[in-house]
Design a protein around this motif. Structure first.
Motif: not given
Ligand code: PLP
Length: 679
Positions: A379-381, A556-564, A571-578
């Motif tokens: 995915n993308g934004v 599955a992906s998550g996209t809000s972090g891509m907007k950020a 980003q502070m994230s677990t290892l998942d999706g994008w």
């Protein structure tokens, strides 16, 4: 080029606008479609009608268009107050302020036909298709009462209400005289079609979005409510009929409008019944040949995201020709008598794609019988929608070094070459600080401070996303703040009204906030009411760290972090999706339990204890690094923080819908071939 009466007549012949004289004459003229050139709309309509154009129809239950901000239309008519609920409550640990203050958004809201990331992705996909000049038309539903409006009440948390709005005066949105009829067993449902035109960022190319609406006098009272509320799920007939309108109605609408379509792209399984309509309409087409023209994007490994219906319910509603085919191709061998729309889509679409590489692996595990055909397209934004004004004009100042990133977002990777450029480093910090000040002004009654470390969690409230993880141990949070410096935490999100677990997360958040009343100078927690694309844009540019803590492998992906990231937010994230594909960018911190092996695991085993402990360790590092970079408003230009911000913007060169739509076109649609973006 000045228009003439002919171009208006031509437009009205192709696009018969309902109530044109009374409602739209001022906004659609010989030159103009609202505030944009009518001529561009005509060119796009004619191209889609031409038999020789290879066109794509993109089906989605929801669309988040940011129609209030990106390429917003203006109208000569007065704005309807119904489209401007601008007042939002806040739950904070500065309770006295919550009682008397509201956030005032002072703007028309987005067309309320989305619930969250899936819809925003669909909107972003259409916008990038416009930018890349792909001949494409979108199909969706005009939700007369939106998804729902979230109201906060003290002590009771979220109270869902109908989202009332006025499509008749929403600038750019037009009703057509065109009708289609869907003969279901109990009654025929008539549908009015609407159109909303999506212009490319340069204004050259246009993509029509068709929205279907059952709220018309020809229908029974029951049928009129069918397109009221997105994902209304208290009644199975409702669920089936909403999906039937999208899939079956969508196919009929395309035919009625005369578009010649080569590929039907189903964004999620909701629209899977489209195949049944195509396969059983006149001419008895060959099923195998038809599959070549269908593509399906699967968006979630979570069970609730895959629609299942009992075949008896389908038979009671749909004409036999459709229910027979749907049951034949959609039956679930593991649950006799049940139809699964995901299986229906996978069996009938030649092209199947997951939405990130990790999600591709997970989908192949979940559906091994289709694994050869499951591709992953990450995915993308839409960069133009989500980049803030301050960051985009700042990036333009370095056009020579970066290149024309507006035209080709991949160029953002060149930001890496500016690592030692002090002017760039300082300018990026300042551009970010401008966004943070804007957010702080919006939240000024809660004493939000632009020089305090600010972290945000905002998205749909769903159990696997673990909304309250950061508030699990408030004493630990306080210790970090005492040791390293003050912290502001912002949360926002809606829980689906029928999701009981979602409500408990909201309650967890509220009671944690309550328990922090004494410590508001060290730790300010604010939960914002009615999260939407308005807040999404402000938060994904106005905070320092974007928190993303889904339970792997369910995002599955998550996209809000891509907007950020395009705004330089770490980003502070677990290892998942994008994020699995992005670790090499070094734009923040990875923490938490990791998924491995050939079992998907249990989406209810949330690992809250271990992962919150790891979150706090990570947070302590991040807060420390932040206060190394920001000494009371004076930035340390050489700080690692700013290097990470630059890494984030580089990553935005890949995680955008320009690249994503180019891949869709390269592997699936094949309308452009040589013109696609190369990243
Ligand atoms: C982008 C967006 C989302 C998606 O968030 P995820 O992190 O992908 O869950 C949800 N809601 C709104 C309003 C958005 O703009």
């Amino acid at each position: 080029m000045a228009g003439n009466q002919n171009s208006l007549d031509e437009f009205l012949a192709l696009v018969p606008v309902e109530n044109f004289e009374d409602q739209y004459r001022g906004d659609i003229t010989v030159d103009h479609y609202f505030n944009r050139p009518l001529e561009r709309v005509l060119v796009a309509e004619k191209a889609l009608l031409a038999k020789e154009t290879k066109s794509v129809a993109y089906f989605s239950m929801e669309y988040g268009l940011s129609a209030h901000s990106y390429n917003a239309y203006t109208s000569k008519k007065a704005e309807s107050p119904k489209n401007q609920h601008t007042i939002h409550r806040v739950f904070s640990n500065l309770r006295a302020m919550d009682q008397y203050n509201r956030i005032n958004a002072k703007t028309r809201f987005d067309i309320p036909i989305y619930s969250g990331g899936l819809g925003v992705l669909a909107g972003d996909a259409l916008k990038s298709a416009a930018d890349l000049e792909i001949p494409l038309v979108g199909i969706g539903i005009l939700w007369n009462k939106g998804y729902f409006k979230q109201n906060f009440w003290f002590a009771s948390g979220q109270l869902p209400a109908q989202q009332n709005w006025d499509p008749w005066s929403y600038p750019g949105l037009i009703p057509l005289k065109t009708r289609i009829s869907l003969p279901f067993k109990k009654e025929t449902i008539h549908i009015r079609l609407w159109k909303y035109y999506i212009f490319s960022f340069e204004g050259n190319h246009v993509i029509p979005l068709i929205l279907m609406d059952s709220n018309i006098p020809e229908n029974s009272e029951f049928a009129r409510t069918m397109t009221d509320s997105l994902y209304r799920s208290d009644n199975v007939d409702w669920k089936i009929l909403q999906r039937a309108i999208l899939g079956i109605g969508g196919m009929k609408a395309l035919k009625q409008l005369g578009y010649s379509i080569d590929i039907f792209h189903l964004n999620e399984g909701h629209a899977a019944m489209a195949f049944a309509e195509a396969a059983t309409s006149q001419g008895n087409p060959s099923i195998d040949a038809l599959k070549e023209h269908f593509a399906y994007t699967c968006h979630t490994p979570v069970a609730a995201g895959h629609d299942r219906f009992h075949e008896n319910n389908l038979r009671q509603i749909l004409p036999d020709r459709l229910s027979n085919l749907i049951i034949q191709y959609g039956n679930d061998p593991e649950q006799s008598g049940m139809v699964n729309l995901t299986l229906l889509a996978m069996r009938t679409c030649k092209y199947i794609n997951a939405v990130a590489q990790k999600h591709g692996e997970v989908t192949r595990l979940q559906f091994p019988q289709f694994k050869e055909r499951i591709r992953a397209i990450t995915n993308g934004v839409h960069s133009h929608t989500w980049v803030s004004q301050s960051v985009s004009s700042f990036l333009d100042r370095f056009k020579n070094e970066i290149g024309d990133w507006r035209k080709n977002q991949c160029q953002l990777k060149n930001v890496l070459n500016l690592k030692n450029n002090q002017a760039f480093r300082k300018g990026l910090w300042d551009a970010h600080q401008e966004n943070k000040i804007y957010l702080s002004t919006l939240l000024k009654n809660w004493n939000c401070n632009p020089n305090v470390f600010t972290i945000c969690w905002a998205r749909r409230i769903a159990a696997y996303k673990r909304p309250s993880l950061i508030l699990r141990n408030v004493n630990r949070l306080l210790d970090i703040a005492k040791k390293t410096g003050p912290i502001q935490i912002i949360l926002a999100g809606k829980a689906h009204p029928q999701d009981g677990l979602g409500f408990t997360f909201i309650n967890d958040i509220l009671s944690a906030i309550d328990s922090l009343g004494q410590h508001r100078d060290l730790l300010r927690v604010m939960m914002l009411e009615n999260y939407d694309t308005f807040f999404a844009k402000i938060l994904t540019s106005g905070v320092d760290v974007w928190l993303n803590n889904p339970l792997p492998p369910f995002e599955a992906s998550g996209t809000s972090g891509m907007k950020a990231i395009i705004n330089g937010i770490l980003q502070m994230s677990t290892l998942d999706g994008w994020v699995v594909e992005a670790t090499h960018y070094d734009f923040g911190w990875i923490f938490g339990w990791q998924h491995q092996g050939n079992q998907i695991g249990d989406e209810h085993d949330l690992h809250l204890e271990g992962d919150s402990a790891q979150l706090y360790e990570t947070l302590e590092k991040a807060v420390g690094l932040y206060y190394d970079a920001n000494h009371n408003g004076i930035p340390n230009v050489d700080s690692e923080w700013i290097s990470k911000m630059m890494n984030a913007i580089c990553a935005a060169g890949f995680f955008n819908t320009g690249r994503m739509i180019s891949e869709y076109d390269k592997y699936i649609w094949k309308t452009m071939l040589e013109k696609n973006l190369q990243c």
